[in-house]
Design a protein around this motif. Structure first.
Motif, mmCIF file in Angstrom:
data_model
loop_
_atom_site.group_PDB
_atom_site.id
_atom_site.type_symbol
_atom_site.label_atom_id
_atom_site.label_comp_id
_atom_site.label_asym_id
_atom_site.label_seq_id
_atom_site.Cartn_x
_atom_site.Cartn_y
_atom_site.Cartn_z
ATOM 1 N N MET A 64 52.509 78.035 52.495
ATOM 2 C CA MET A 64 52.857 78.668 53.735
ATOM 3 C C MET A 64 52.630 80.107 53.433
ATOM 4 O O MET A 64 53.522 80.493 52.330
ATOM 5 C CB MET A 64 54.214 78.046 54.254
ATOM 6 N N ASN A 65 52.208 80.821 54.527
ATOM 7 C CA ASN A 65 51.915 82.155 54.175
ATOM 8 C C ASN A 65 53.255 83.022 54.751
ATOM 9 O O ASN A 65 53.842 82.607 55.795
ATOM 10 C CB ASN A 65 50.846 82.811 54.768
ATOM 11 N N ARG A 66 53.731 83.867 54.041
ATOM 12 C CA ARG A 66 54.875 84.576 54.333
ATOM 13 C C ARG A 66 54.072 85.550 55.268
ATOM 14 O O ARG A 66 53.454 86.373 54.689
ATOM 15 C CB ARG A 66 55.703 85.074 53.045
ATOM 16 N N PHE A 67 54.963 86.148 55.967
ATOM 17 C CA PHE A 67 54.467 87.105 57.006
ATOM 18 C C PHE A 67 55.602 87.927 57.547
ATOM 19 O O PHE A 67 56.763 87.286 57.564
ATOM 20 C CB PHE A 67 53.782 86.614 58.042
ATOM 21 N N ARG A 68 55.398 89.092 58.192
ATOM 22 C CA ARG A 68 56.514 90.021 58.584
ATOM 23 C C ARG A 68 56.069 90.475 60.059
ATOM 24 O O ARG A 68 54.743 90.658 60.169
ATOM 25 C CB ARG A 68 56.734 91.224 57.665
ATOM 26 N N GLY A 89 47.209 85.294 57.095
ATOM 27 C CA GLY A 89 47.202 85.757 55.951
ATOM 28 C C GLY A 89 45.527 86.166 55.473
ATOM 29 O O GLY A 89 45.381 86.638 54.580
ATOM 30 N N ASN A 90 44.791 86.276 56.743
ATOM 31 C CA ASN A 90 43.490 86.800 56.606
ATOM 32 C C ASN A 90 43.055 86.986 57.930
ATOM 33 O O ASN A 90 43.583 87.150 58.926
ATOM 34 C CB ASN A 90 42.602 85.693 55.900
ATOM 35 N N SER A 91 41.843 87.638 58.085
ATOM 36 C CA SER A 91 41.299 87.956 59.280
ATOM 37 C C SER A 91 40.281 86.929 60.076
ATOM 38 O O SER A 91 40.031 87.343 61.193
ATOM 39 C CB SER A 91 40.245 89.044 59.306
ATOM 40 N N ARG A 92 40.408 85.711 59.680
ATOM 41 C CA ARG A 92 39.815 84.581 60.506
ATOM 42 C C ARG A 92 40.075 84.536 61.820
ATOM 43 O O ARG A 92 39.222 84.273 62.682
ATOM 44 C CB ARG A 92 39.955 83.082 59.746
#
Length: 353
Positions: free
Chosen positions: A1-5, A240-243
């Motif tokens: 799971m991508n961690r984000f803020r 976690g990417n620009s998709r």
């Protein structure tokens, strides 16, 4: 799971540039006492001389740093300057190129980053990536972090050339085909789609698609546009990417940028133009895309930007090469000269003045 803020602060208000420190007082106590660097370019520094002076006067110690070429090397030089001078807070004041440089330099130097855009031309103001020049005309996407605070001054944004607001609309419209291409990439690569990021990007598109306010310089529309661009940027942060925001339509734009020096077209207009063709490749809802392009009067007729039929064909045929690691509808689309010529002619007729 991508961690984000998420940003600590997001404000879209009239005159917010003159109230930066008080607006951030609760979330960032003592920010006015920190050593601060305002990053902008020479043109904006001349246009907003008094406003920049007032912004800097809000801080105990603040100086202005002028950037020029939007390259990786200059962004690294900026990061070095920040570290060597023990600067704690970076304010990006400008459009896409300035903000990308300030954002990346703040990330490298581990500084607090405040985004103060002068335009709403694309979602780079909050995205977790910076697009910087490398060698020649080539540009590379570098991972970084999103701003700690985003302050959109309505009075500044509405004073910018209207084409920049149209570009912001175009960048949002492009999410229609970007999301379709994300699904293709997931099927081919096996990489999972983040449902929440997908939903955020789709919400951004729908907010523009079904927005009743079409006066793009009104305060209500500026607030909507700022919010959808932020949503687009946050979708990329979550994924976690620009998709969620970049598909075949962006590859077309990159191809124009890298291979045709004579073409000068705003990023958001180029990707909106690419969205029209990509929607045809996807067999998507063309009536919806036509409706929204016409409602906002986006200038997407290729010849308006000196894009000839020959350039159009070459740009689409070299589009995939700009990001060879990405799967999209271009892997299977009919990119024959005959089909691309047909689409070109259709757009020339559809958006004739």
């Amino acid at each position: 799971m991508n961690r984000f803020r998420l940003p600590d602060r997001l404000l879209v208000e009239e005159g917010i540039a003159s109230r930066i420190t008080e607006s951030l007082a609760q979330q960032m106590p003592g920010v006015e006492k920190k050593s601060t660097l305002l990053v902008t370019d020479e043109t904006l520094n001349k246009i907003y001389t008094d406003k920049i002076k007032n912004i800097c006067a809000s801080f105990d110690k603040c100086e202005t740093y002028i950037v020029s070429d939007g390259t990786f090397d200059q962004a690294v030089s900026l990061a070095k300057y920040i570290v060597m001078n023990e600067i704690s807070t970076v304010i990006g004041f400008g459009g896409g190129s300035v903000l990308d440089m300030a954002k990346y330099a703040a990330f490298v130097s581990k500084s607090l980053y405040i985004c103060l855009p002068t335009t709403l031309s694309n979602d780079s103001l909050v995205s977790p990536v910076s697009v910087l020049g490398t060698e020649g005309k080539k540009r590379k996407t570098f991972r970084c972090t999103i701003p700690d605070a985003i302050l959109v001054d309505v009075s500044i944004v509405t004073s910018a050339p209207q084409i920049q607001l149209l570009s912001g609309i175009g960048d949002t419209i492009s999410k229609y085909t970007a999301l379709k291409d994300w699904k293709i990439d997931a099927e081919v690569s096996g990489n999972a789609i983040d449902d929440f990021a997908y939903m955020m990007s789709k919400m951004a598109f729908n907010a523009i698609c079904f927005n009743e306010e079409k006066n793009i310089t009104s305060k209500s529309f500026i607030k909507v546009l700022a919010q959808v661009l932020v949503m687009g940027g946050l979708a990329m942060e979550i994924a976690g990417n620009s998709r969620p925001s970049s598909g075949s339509e962006h590859l077309f734009c990159h191809s124009l940028e890298e291979n045709f020096d004579q073409i000068r077209i705003p990023h958001g207009i180029a990707v909106a133009m690419g969205t029209y063709a990509a929607t045809i490749f996807h067999k998507g809802n063309m009536e919806k895309i036509k409706r929204i392009l016409h409602q906002y009067k986006l200038p997407v007729r290729p010849s308006q930007w000196n894009i000839t039929e020959e350039i159009w064909i070459k740009a689409w045929n070299s589009a995939s090469d700009t990001r060879a690691d990405r799967h999209s509808i271009l892997d299977t689309a009919d990119l024959s000269a005959e089909n691309l010529s047909k689409i070109y002619s259709e757009m020339e007729s559809e958006f004739a003045e």
